[in-house]
Every structure is written in C-alpha cells, then in structure tokens.
Design a protein around this motif. Structure first.
Motif, short mmCIF file in Angstrom:
data_model
loop_
_atom_site.label_atom_id
_atom_site.label_comp_id
_atom_site.label_asym_id
_atom_site.label_seq_id
_atom_site.Cartn_x
_atom_site.Cartn_y
_atom_site.Cartn_z
N VAL A 30 0.84 -1.20 0.00
CA VAL A 30 0.00 0.00 0.00
C VAL A 30 0.88 1.25 0.00
CG1 VAL A 30 -1.68 1.33 1.34
CG2 VAL A 30 -1.99 -1.14 1.06
N LYS A 31 1.92 1.25 0.81
CA LYS A 31 2.85 2.38 0.85
C LYS A 31 3.48 2.60 -0.53
CE LYS A 31 4.47 2.23 5.66
NZ LYS A 31 5.68 1.96 6.49
N SER A 32 3.89 1.52 -1.15
CA SER A 32 4.51 1.61 -2.47
C SER A 32 3.52 2.15 -3.49
CB SER A 32 5.03 0.24 -2.89
OG SER A 32 5.62 0.29 -4.17
N ASP A 33 2.29 1.62 -3.48
CA ASP A 33 1.26 2.07 -4.41
C ASP A 33 0.94 3.55 -4.24
OD1 ASP A 33 1.17 -0.54 -5.31
OD2 ASP A 33 -0.75 -1.02 -4.32
N GLN A 34 1.02 4.02 -2.99
CA GLN A 34 0.69 5.42 -2.71
C GLN A 34 1.94 6.30 -2.67
OE1 GLN A 34 -1.75 5.57 0.84
NE2 GLN A 34 -3.31 4.24 -0.03
N ASP A 35 3.08 5.71 -3.03
CA ASP A 35 4.37 6.42 -3.04
C ASP A 35 4.67 7.06 -1.68
OD1 ASP A 35 6.73 7.00 -4.35
OD2 ASP A 35 6.04 9.00 -4.95
N LEU A 36 4.40 6.30 -0.61
CA LEU A 36 4.69 6.75 0.75
C LEU A 36 6.05 6.22 1.18
CD1 LEU A 36 1.20 6.04 2.34
CD2 LEU A 36 2.14 8.27 1.74
N PRO A 37 6.70 6.90 2.12
CA PRO A 37 8.01 6.41 2.58
C PRO A 37 7.88 5.07 3.31
CG PRO A 37 7.29 8.32 3.88
CD PRO A 37 6.29 8.14 2.76
N THR A 38 8.95 4.28 3.23
CA THR A 38 8.98 2.97 3.89
C THR A 38 8.86 3.12 5.41
OG1 THR A 38 10.35 2.08 2.13
CG2 THR A 38 10.36 0.88 4.21
N ILE A 92 10.18 -5.11 13.54
CA ILE A 92 10.04 -3.89 12.74
C ILE A 92 11.23 -3.76 11.78
CG2 ILE A 92 10.16 -1.36 12.86
CD1 ILE A 92 8.47 -1.60 15.48
N GLU A 93 12.43 -3.98 12.28
CA GLU A 93 13.61 -3.86 11.42
C GLU A 93 13.60 -4.89 10.30
OE1 GLU A 93 15.76 -1.35 11.38
OE2 GLU A 93 14.54 -0.50 12.99
N LEU A 94 13.18 -6.11 10.60
CA LEU A 94 13.10 -7.13 9.56
C LEU A 94 12.07 -6.75 8.50
CD1 LEU A 94 13.30 -10.36 11.74
CD2 LEU A 94 15.03 -9.52 10.15
N ASN A 95 10.93 -6.21 8.92
CA ASN A 95 9.92 -5.76 7.96
C ASN A 95 10.43 -4.62 7.10
OD1 ASN A 95 7.33 -6.39 10.38
ND2 ASN A 95 7.82 -7.63 8.61
N LYS A 96 11.18 -3.68 7.71
CA LYS A 96 11.71 -2.56 6.95
C LYS A 96 12.72 -3.02 5.90
CE LYS A 96 12.97 0.91 9.64
NZ LYS A 96 13.26 1.73 10.83
N VAL A 97 13.56 -3.96 6.28
CA VAL A 97 14.54 -4.50 5.33
C VAL A 97 13.81 -5.15 4.16
CG1 VAL A 97 16.27 -6.30 5.01
CG2 VAL A 97 16.43 -4.78 6.98
N GLU A 98 12.80 -5.94 4.47
CA GLU A 98 12.03 -6.62 3.42
C GLU A 98 11.31 -5.60 2.53
OE1 GLU A 98 8.52 -9.85 3.40
OE2 GLU A 98 10.31 -10.38 4.56
N GLN A 99 10.77 -4.56 3.12
CA GLN A 99 10.08 -3.54 2.35
C GLN A 99 11.04 -2.86 1.38
OE1 GLN A 99 7.90 -0.73 4.78
NE2 GLN A 99 6.88 -2.37 5.92
N ARG A 100 12.25 -2.56 1.85
CA ARG A 100 13.23 -1.90 0.99
C ARG A 100 13.64 -2.82 -0.16
NH1 ARG A 100 15.84 -0.46 6.06
NH2 ARG A 100 15.00 1.52 6.72
N GLN A 101 13.78 -4.09 0.12
CA GLN A 101 14.20 -5.04 -0.90
C GLN A 101 13.13 -5.23 -1.98
OE1 GLN A 101 15.08 -8.55 1.39
NE2 GLN A 101 17.20 -7.93 1.77
N ASN A 102 11.88 -5.08 -1.58
CA ASN A 102 10.77 -5.30 -2.52
C ASN A 102 10.39 -4.06 -3.32
OD1 ASN A 102 10.58 -7.99 -1.81
ND2 ASN A 102 9.08 -7.61 -0.21
N ARG A 103 11.03 -2.95 -3.05
CA ARG A 103 10.70 -1.71 -3.78
C ARG A 103 11.47 -1.62 -5.06
NH1 ARG A 103 8.67 3.62 -0.87
NH2 ARG A 103 6.77 2.66 -0.19
#
Length: 98
Positions: free
Chosen positions: A44-52, A87-98
């Motif tokens: 959703v963040k990616s679709d809305q161009d929101l920061p990770t 939280i840190e693991l989710n953030k790493v995964e989010q960055r990798q998927n962008r």
C-alpha cells in the motif's frame, strides 16, 4: 538419565514441554501473520508512493508492546527488543521489494 514414562514427574515435564512446543508454533504462526500484514502495508505504501519508514507508527507499536508486556507481567524491555527486531526485519524486506 533415562526417561521413565511411569514417573509422574517425567510425564508432567513431557506435557509441559509439549505445551511449550505448541506455544512456540503459535508464536511462529503469529510472526508469519504479522509479516504478511506488514508486507501488505508495504505494498500500500509503495502504491501510494509513501516512505517505507513511519517513525510515529513505529513509536506507537513500541508503546503498545510495552503496555501489553506490563498487562501480561512480561519484561517490557524484552518485548520491546523483540518488536524492534520484527520492525527492522519488515523494513529490510520492504526496501528489498521496492
């Protein structure tokens, strides 16, 4: 030390260990569910161009973790450390998927 199934203390110990195994499985299941939802949030963040990273949301998560720890009489620092890791693991995964 051999296990004796007729020993009541050993049976109790085995039952307690089985309960811990069940709890461990439930913890992993909850982590998997949380990760799935966090991945959806990331999409959703990616679709809305929101920061990770959303520091105010992370702060709210940590506050809730501390409150829940106190409610269940668990060490708040330990619970917060676990949530910080999640939280840190989710953030790493989010960055990798962008």
């Amino acid at each position: 030390m051999s296990t004796n199934d007729s020993d009541p203390e050993q049976m109790e110990l085995d039952e307690l260990r089985a309960e811990i195994e069940d709890i461990d499985r439930e913890i992993v299941e909850l982590i998997a569910r949380r990760t799935y939802v966090a991945d959806t949030v990331a999409q959703v963040k990616s679709d809305q161009d929101l920061p990770t990273t959303d520091e105010s949301q992370e702060e709210r998560v940590m506050e809730r973790a501390g409150e829940n720890a106190r409610q269940f009489d668990v060490d708040a620092n330990l619970v917060k450390a676990i949530f910080r890791l999640l939280i840190e693991l989710n953030k790493v995964e989010q960055r990798q998927n962008r």
